[in-house]
Design a protein around this motif. Structure first.
Motif, PDB file in Angstrom:
ATOM      1  N   PRO A   7       0.836  -1.204   0.000  1.00  0.00           N
ATOM      2  CA  PRO A   7       0.000   0.000   0.000  1.00  0.00           C
ATOM      3  C   PRO A   7       0.870   1.252   0.000  1.00  0.00           C
ATOM      4  N   PRO A   8       0.308   2.422  -0.324  1.00  0.00           N
ATOM      5  CA  PRO A   8       1.085   3.659  -0.295  1.00  0.00           C
ATOM      6  C   PRO A   8       1.715   3.890   1.075  1.00  0.00           C
ATOM      7  N   ALA A   9       2.945   4.404   1.068  1.00  0.00           N
ATOM      8  CA  ALA A   9       3.653   4.649   2.321  1.00  0.00           C
ATOM      9  C   ALA A   9       4.467   5.929   2.201  1.00  0.00           C
ATOM     10  N   MET A  10       4.370   6.783   3.221  1.00  0.00           N
ATOM     11  CA  MET A  10       5.138   8.017   3.224  1.00  0.00           C
ATOM     12  C   MET A  10       6.635   7.729   3.287  1.00  0.00           C
ATOM     13  N   SER A  11       7.036   6.802   4.170  1.00  0.00           N
ATOM     14  CA  SER A  11       8.457   6.445   4.307  1.00  0.00           C
ATOM     15  C   SER A  11       8.766   5.308   3.342  1.00  0.00           C
ATOM     16  N   THR A  65       6.130  10.592  11.247  1.00  0.00           N
ATOM     17  CA  THR A  65       4.781  10.349  10.745  1.00  0.00           C
ATOM     18  C   THR A  65       4.770   9.118   9.832  1.00  0.00           C
ATOM     19  N   GLY A  66       5.754   9.053   8.957  1.00  0.00           N
ATOM     20  CA  GLY A  66       5.852   7.899   8.074  1.00  0.00           C
ATOM     21  C   GLY A  66       6.120   6.613   8.828  1.00  0.00           C
ATOM     22  N   ASN A  67       6.939   6.691   9.888  1.00  0.00           N
ATOM     23  CA  ASN A  67       7.199   5.503  10.700  1.00  0.00           C
ATOM     24  C   ASN A  67       5.925   4.994  11.370  1.00  0.00           C
ATOM     25  N   ALA A  68       5.105   5.939  11.858  1.00  0.00           N
ATOM     26  CA  ALA A  68       3.847   5.549  12.490  1.00  0.00           C
ATOM     27  C   ALA A  68       2.931   4.855  11.486  1.00  0.00           C
ATOM     28  N   GLN A  69       2.905   5.357  10.270  1.00  0.00           N
ATOM     29  CA  GLN A  69       2.104   4.719   9.228  1.00  0.00           C
ATOM     30  C   GLN A  69       2.615   3.305   8.942  1.00  0.00           C
ATOM     31  N   ALA A  70       3.943   3.162   8.861  1.00  0.00           N
ATOM     32  CA  ALA A  70       4.525   1.837   8.616  1.00  0.00           C
ATOM     33  C   ALA A  70       4.234   0.886   9.771  1.00  0.00           C
ATOM     34  N   ASP A  71       4.290   1.402  11.003  1.00  0.00           N
ATOM     35  CA  ASP A  71       3.977   0.556  12.164  1.00  0.00           C
ATOM     36  C   ASP A  71       2.530   0.083  12.122  1.00  0.00           C
ATOM     37  N   ALA A  72       1.631   1.003  11.776  1.00  0.00           N
ATOM     38  CA  ALA A  72       0.215   0.646  11.727  1.00  0.00           C
ATOM     39  C   ALA A  72      -0.056  -0.420  10.677  1.00  0.00           C
ATOM     40  N   GLY A  73       0.703  -0.382   9.589  1.00  0.00           N
ATOM     41  CA  GLY A  73       0.541  -1.376   8.537  1.00  0.00           C
ATOM     42  C   GLY A  73       1.417  -2.589   8.710  1.00  0.00           C
ATOM     43  N   ARG A  74       2.113  -2.667   9.856  1.00  0.00           N
ATOM     44  CA  ARG A  74       3.023  -3.777  10.153  1.00  0.00           C
ATOM     45  C   ARG A  74       4.067  -3.936   9.053  1.00  0.00           C
ATOM     46  N   ASP A 100      -3.127  11.982   8.472  1.00  0.00           N
ATOM     47  CA  ASP A 100      -2.532  12.766   7.391  1.00  0.00           C
ATOM     48  C   ASP A 100      -1.149  12.212   7.069  1.00  0.00           C
ATOM     49  N   PHE A 101      -1.097  11.341   6.072  1.00  0.00           N
ATOM     50  CA  PHE A 101       0.174  10.786   5.639  1.00  0.00           C
ATOM     51  C   PHE A 101       0.530  11.279   4.238  1.00  0.00           C
ATOM     52  N   ASN A 102       0.007  12.443   3.906  1.00  0.00           N
ATOM     53  CA  ASN A 102       0.261  13.018   2.593  1.00  0.00           C
ATOM     54  C   ASN A 102       1.029  14.332   2.658  1.00  0.00           C
ATOM     55  N   THR A 103       0.893  15.089   3.769  1.00  0.00           N
ATOM     56  CA  THR A 103       1.594  16.375   3.878  1.00  0.00           C
ATOM     57  C   THR A 103       3.088  16.122   3.989  1.00  0.00           C
ATOM     58  N   TRP A 104       3.841  16.637   3.021  1.00  0.00           N
ATOM     59  CA  TRP A 104       5.269  16.346   2.923  1.00  0.00           C
ATOM     60  C   TRP A 104       6.060  17.555   3.447  1.00  0.00           C
ATOM     61  N   LEU A 105       6.400  17.497   4.744  1.00  0.00           N
ATOM     62  CA  LEU A 105       7.245  18.545   5.302  1.00  0.00           C
ATOM     63  C   LEU A 105       8.678  18.334   4.836  1.00  0.00           C
ATOM     64  N   ARG A 106       9.291  19.351   4.286  1.00  0.00           N
ATOM     65  CA  ARG A 106      10.664  19.200   3.853  1.00  0.00           C
ATOM     66  C   ARG A 106      11.460  20.414   4.268  1.00  0.00           C
ATOM     67  N   ASP A 107      12.764  20.238   4.291  1.00  0.00           N
ATOM     68  CA  ASP A 107      13.635  21.364   4.621  1.00  0.00           C
ATOM     69  C   ASP A 107      14.091  22.034   3.334  1.00  0.00           C
ATOM     70  N   GLU A 108      14.238  23.315   3.384  1.00  0.00           N
ATOM     71  CA  GLU A 108      14.716  24.086   2.239  1.00  0.00           C
ATOM     72  C   GLU A 108      16.200  24.400   2.335  1.00  0.00           C
ATOM     73  N   SER A 109      16.750  24.374   3.557  1.00  0.00           N
ATOM     74  CA  SER A 109      18.142  24.809   3.712  1.00  0.00           C
ATOM     75  C   SER A 109      19.127  23.871   3.016  1.00  0.00           C
ATOM     76  N   SER A 110      18.799  22.578   2.910  1.00  0.00           N
ATOM     77  CA  SER A 110      19.698  21.643   2.240  1.00  0.00           C
ATOM     78  C   SER A 110      19.697  21.843   0.729  1.00  0.00           C
ATOM     79  N   ARG A 111      18.726  22.577   0.221  1.00  0.00           N
ATOM     80  CA  ARG A 111      18.630  22.790  -1.219  1.00  0.00           C
ATOM     81  C   ARG A 111      19.247  24.107  -1.655  1.00  0.00           C
TER      82      ARG A 111
END
Length: 284
Positions: free
Chosen positions: A168-172, A214-223, A272-283
């Motif tokens: 299934p779809p996964a953030m991580s 957040t992605g880890n929590a989603q992965a845990d929930a889906g085992r 909410d496993f769709n909101t993609w928080l990202r950093d800008e400083s590395s870019r």
């Protein structure tokens, strides 16, 4: 003719508003020293900048555009366009060369490995003290050293890709791919290197870590995550005994990890496993 040779592997690059970083990646991916060709597919997902135009400037690169800002959908869309195996998924903000990607692809082409990732280099020059302290600890954790996640590059055999496509779809996504392979089916090739630029500020570090939690929590929930991929206090104690110089940095690591977990709870509660928080400083 050389221009019509079958590609040695397909490279899929999900890219969301990466006009500042896509060029440094594609410069490396389109220059192979051994003469073999990579099929490079850049999937611009929900872009509002000139990512597509930047990518199209590179000869031989296929550009696909989808309206949704979704890495998962971008990976699937790129796979539909890609024509050969192995498939190599590459984040748009990392740096790796074509020959390194070819080496990873060769390792999974005929088995027994289903997934292969490169060694990781995290340059800490210009990174703030707190963010630097976090990464100095993070890089030494056993699961970080052995897992395929956090590298931005994963090569999959046809069988490995089949397993991933059934999930299934996964953030991580990189964590999930790492976990779907048994330890003897995956590996890290330290002879090739990907450059992963870290957040330069603790604010941007937190944004990235909230997304990861957040992605880890989603992965845990889906085992979809093994218990041994979690960081436990005993591991930090062993790390300090092995590397006493890291002792002053461990409290920073613990504080960032705890704060990110606390702030990720709201997204997890909302589902909410769709909101993609990202950093800008590395870019930059």
């Amino acid at each position: 003719m050389k221009g019509h040779t079958v590609p040695a592997a397909s490279v899929i690059v999900p890219a969301h508003d990466e006009e500042r970083s896509i060029g440094r990646l594609l410069t490396g991916l389109t220059a192979s020293a051994d003469g073999r060709r990579l099929e490079v597919v850049v999937v611009c997902n929900g872009c509002t900048d000139a990512t597509a135009e930047r990518a199209a400037d590179f000869p031989g690169v296929t550009v696909v555009e989808i309206p949704q800002p979704s890495k998962h959908l971008a990976m699937r869309a790129g796979s539909e366009v890609a024509s050969v195996y192995p498939r190599v998924y590459v984040d748009a903000d990392v740096e790796i060369g074509a020959d390194a990607v070819l080496r990873l692809a060769d390792a999974v082409r005929t088995g027994p490995l289903l997934a292969r990732a490169p060694g990781r280099r995290v340059p800490l020059d210009g990174v703030g003290l707190l963010a630097r302290s976090y990464y100095e600890v993070w890089q030494e954790l056993p699961q970080v050293r052995e897992g395929l996640f956090g590298r931005g590059v994963i090569a999959l055999s046809e069988e490995g890709h089949r397993r991933y496509a059934e999930l299934p779809p996964a953030m991580s996504d990189d964590l999930v791919i790492s976990e779907l392979c048994a330890p003897h089916e995956r590996g890290v090739d330290e002879s090739v290197t990907v450059v992963v630029r870290p957040p330069r500020t603790v604010r941007d570090l937190l944004r990235r870590r909230i997304r990861v939690r957040t992605g880890n929590a989603q992965a845990d929930a889906g085992r979809l995550r093994r218990a041994d991929s979690r960081t436990r206090p005993a591991e930090l104690l062993r790390l300090v005994r092995r590397r006493p110089a890291l002792a002053p940095r461990v409290p920073v690591f613990v504080a960032v990890t705890g704060l990110a977990a606390w702030r990720a709870r709201a997204a997890v509660r909302r589902g909410d496993f769709n909101t993609w928080l990202r950093d800008e400083s590395s870019r930059a």
